[in-house]
Design a protein around this motif. Structure first.
Motif, PDB file in Angstrom:
ATOM      1  N   THR A 126     113.951 -43.634 -22.757  1.00  0.00           N
ATOM      2  CA  THR A 126     113.069 -42.764 -23.523  1.00  0.00           C
ATOM      3  C   THR A 126     112.684 -41.530 -22.724  1.00  0.00           C
ATOM      4  O   THR A 126     112.594 -40.422 -23.269  1.00  0.00           O
ATOM      5  N   LEU A 127     112.456 -41.701 -21.425  1.00  0.00           N
ATOM      6  CA  LEU A 127     112.134 -40.552 -20.569  1.00  0.00           C
ATOM      7  C   LEU A 127     113.254 -39.511 -20.601  1.00  0.00           C
ATOM      8  O   LEU A 127     112.989 -38.306 -20.604  1.00  0.00           O
ATOM      9  N   LYS A 183     109.058 -47.384 -10.731  1.00  0.00           N
ATOM     10  CA  LYS A 183     110.308 -46.699 -11.061  1.00  0.00           C
ATOM     11  C   LYS A 183     110.140 -45.797 -12.281  1.00  0.00           C
ATOM     12  O   LYS A 183     110.659 -44.674 -12.312  1.00  0.00           O
ATOM     13  N   VAL A 184     109.392 -46.283 -13.271  1.00  0.00           N
ATOM     14  CA  VAL A 184     109.171 -45.459 -14.462  1.00  0.00           C
ATOM     15  C   VAL A 184     108.275 -44.263 -14.139  1.00  0.00           C
ATOM     16  O   VAL A 184     108.552 -43.128 -14.555  1.00  0.00           O
ATOM     17  N   CYS A 185     107.217 -44.490 -13.373  1.00  0.00           N
ATOM     18  CA  CYS A 185     106.309 -43.385 -13.023  1.00  0.00           C
ATOM     19  C   CYS A 185     107.010 -42.373 -12.123  1.00  0.00           C
ATOM     20  O   CYS A 185     106.792 -41.157 -12.265  1.00  0.00           O
ATOM     21  N   LYS A 186     107.849 -42.826 -11.222  1.00  0.00           N
ATOM     22  CA  LYS A 186     108.602 -41.908 -10.358  1.00  0.00           C
ATOM     23  C   LYS A 186     109.550 -41.057 -11.190  1.00  0.00           C
ATOM     24  O   LYS A 186     109.657 -39.839 -10.981  1.00  0.00           O
ATOM     25  N   LYS A 187     110.235 -41.690 -12.138  1.00  0.00           N
ATOM     26  CA  LYS A 187     111.152 -40.915 -12.979  1.00  0.00           C
ATOM     27  C   LYS A 187     110.377 -39.900 -13.814  1.00  0.00           C
ATOM     28  O   LYS A 187     110.824 -38.749 -13.959  1.00  0.00           O
ATOM     29  N   ALA A 188     109.223 -40.294 -14.360  1.00  0.00           N
ATOM     30  CA  ALA A 188     108.394 -39.343 -15.107  1.00  0.00           C
ATOM     31  C   ALA A 188     107.999 -38.170 -14.224  1.00  0.00           C
ATOM     32  O   ALA A 188     108.049 -37.006 -14.644  1.00  0.00           O
ATOM     33  N   HIS A 189     107.593 -38.470 -12.996  1.00  0.00           N
ATOM     34  CA  HIS A 189     107.217 -37.423 -12.041  1.00  0.00           C
ATOM     35  C   HIS A 189     108.398 -36.509 -11.746  1.00  0.00           C
ATOM     36  O   HIS A 189     108.278 -35.274 -11.763  1.00  0.00           O
ATOM     37  N   ILE A 195     100.430 -36.611 -14.391  1.00  0.00           N
ATOM     38  CA  ILE A 195     101.683 -37.105 -14.958  1.00  0.00           C
ATOM     39  C   ILE A 195     101.440 -38.477 -15.586  1.00  0.00           C
ATOM     40  O   ILE A 195     101.811 -38.751 -16.718  1.00  0.00           O
ATOM     41  N   VAL A 196     100.797 -39.358 -14.823  1.00  0.00           N
ATOM     42  CA  VAL A 196     100.508 -40.723 -15.266  1.00  0.00           C
ATOM     43  C   VAL A 196      99.128 -40.756 -15.928  1.00  0.00           C
ATOM     44  O   VAL A 196      98.137 -40.327 -15.331  1.00  0.00           O
TER      45      VAL A 196
END
Length: 388
Positions: free
Chosen positions: A113-114, A165-171, A207-208
């Motif tokens: 989704t990201l 991993k999801v938060c890093k990818k969002a960042h 971001i988060v």
């Protein structure tokens, strides 16, 4: 300004006559509490018995409240809404997964989704539920201070890794990520984990985003303490602010277990708490970004009026309004028409797996005083306008 949400021509501009009639029919049904209870029981039975009801569900309640069964179907809906200035939040709404392969699948869907979000201007946020990445009972055990077994420690580390991993990818993609809130008796563990992600990935901006359910009387104090931490440790706070979705369950559990209810004593107290949290965040936008998730007209007007009083631009990227797809179009589309940042939660997933979400939507509309009758009044008004 206080008559803005009466404009049904703007609110329902995207709805065809047949879609308008379907919406009117659905909200008439949802307004009947006994019928909702019976319908919920019958639907659950039909799905568990593998009866051929998916086509009927898909043609009625699913298509009204959901964007599709997959991301590609949602893009058609997202593009339509974007024509009217309303953004989309893709929400993979499969709930209650308990085993590792299911949790990993939800995690992978969120990563995918990201990628969608990054490629589409119409989709500025991604979202996930904490229990999409870990078992409810595990969060609960940590929240209640119980000792984890060795295997549970390993399991929790997998949850942490999924979050990270999801938060890093969002960042890395510069995409905002909303993390939903759930029941209070598991939420402390989720809060601590989201705070860890904020400290790590919100150094320059939010971001988060965590979620504050303001039917909990302790949430403003929680926010103020987190704000002190943010000032001291130099990170930004992102918060989706909502009223909450588990009130009856919370009160029943508190009574059953003999502890004070975490829920405000009245609807009025909840409304005041929501407005106080929103006001506090608007006063501290230097370190905060606000996503106001509300179907309440008065709170929406208050936020608009405060933004004007504080000289905050309507399209300030730190302030968003949000509603659920299929509900409160009179708020969403009239706000976007005036230039505010507005996004709709657009649930998707296999029909059978999304049913718990759809049932909760029906039950919430039945239990929230005035919600369904307000939707019906506006739909009636638009039907009449189109017939003139």
């Amino acid at each position: 300004m206080r008559d803005l949400f009466e404009d049904t021509a703007t609110a329902f501009a995207l709805k065809t006559d047949s879609e308008l009639e379907r919406a009117y029919f659905l909200f008439k049904l949802i307004g009947n509490e006994p019928l909702v209870r019976i319908g919920t029981a019958v639907t659950n039975f039909a799905i568990k018995a593998n009866l051929p009801v998916e086509r009927l569900i898909r043609a009625t309640v699913f298509d009204h409240f959901c964007g599709g069964t997959n991301e590609e179907e949602c893009l058609v809906v997202a593009d339509r809404m974007f024509e009217k200035g309303v953004y989309t939040i893709l929400d993979y709404s499969v709930e209650g997964q308990q085993v590792e392969n299911q949790l990993d699948y939800t995690f992978e869907k969120t990563l995918k989704t990201l990628d969608f979000v990054k490629e589409k201007d119409a989709i500025p946020f991604a979202v996930f539920k904490p229990t999409g990445f870990g078992r409810f009972k595990l969060y609960q055990k940590i929240t209640e201070g119980e000792q984890l077994t060795f295997l549970e420690e390993e399991e929790w580390q997998r949850v942490v890794n999924r979050f990270d991993k999801v938060c890093k990818k969002a960042h890395d993609l510069d995409v905002s990520l909303l993390i939903d809130a759930e029941e209070s008796y598991m939420q402390d563990a989720a809060d601590k984990l989201v705070e860890m992600m904020m400290r790590k990935y919100n150094k320059k901006k939010a971001i988060v985003f965590n979620t504050l359910q303001t039917y909990r009387w302790d949430r403003l104090d929680y926010l103020k303490k987190l704000h002190e931490d943010a000032k001291r440790e130099h990170f930004h706070i992102g918060m989706k602010v909502v009223r909450g979705a588990y009130m009856e369950k919370e009160n029943d559990r508190a009574e059953e277990h003999g502890y004070p209810s975490p829920i405000c004593p009245s609807k009025k107290a909840t409304d005041e708490n929501f407005n106080q949290v929103v006001t506090y965040m608007l006063d501290n936008l230097d370190l905060m970004s606000l996503f106001a998730g509300t179907h309440n007209e008065n709170s929406s007007y208050l936020l608009m009026e405060q933004m004007q009083a504080k000289s905050i631009a309507k399209n300030d990227p730190r302030v968003w309004f949000g509603q659920l797809y299929g509900m409160s179009d009179h708020i969403s589309y009239n706000l976007s028409d005036r230039g505010y940042n507005v996004a709709k939660y657009l649930p998707f997933g296999p029909v059978k797996d999304v049913m718990p979400y759809l049932i909760r939507r029906a039950e919430e509309n039945t239990s929230v005083a005035g919600q369904t009758s307000r939707e019906l009044t506006l739909l009636k008004k638009e039907r009449k306008r189109r017939r003139i």
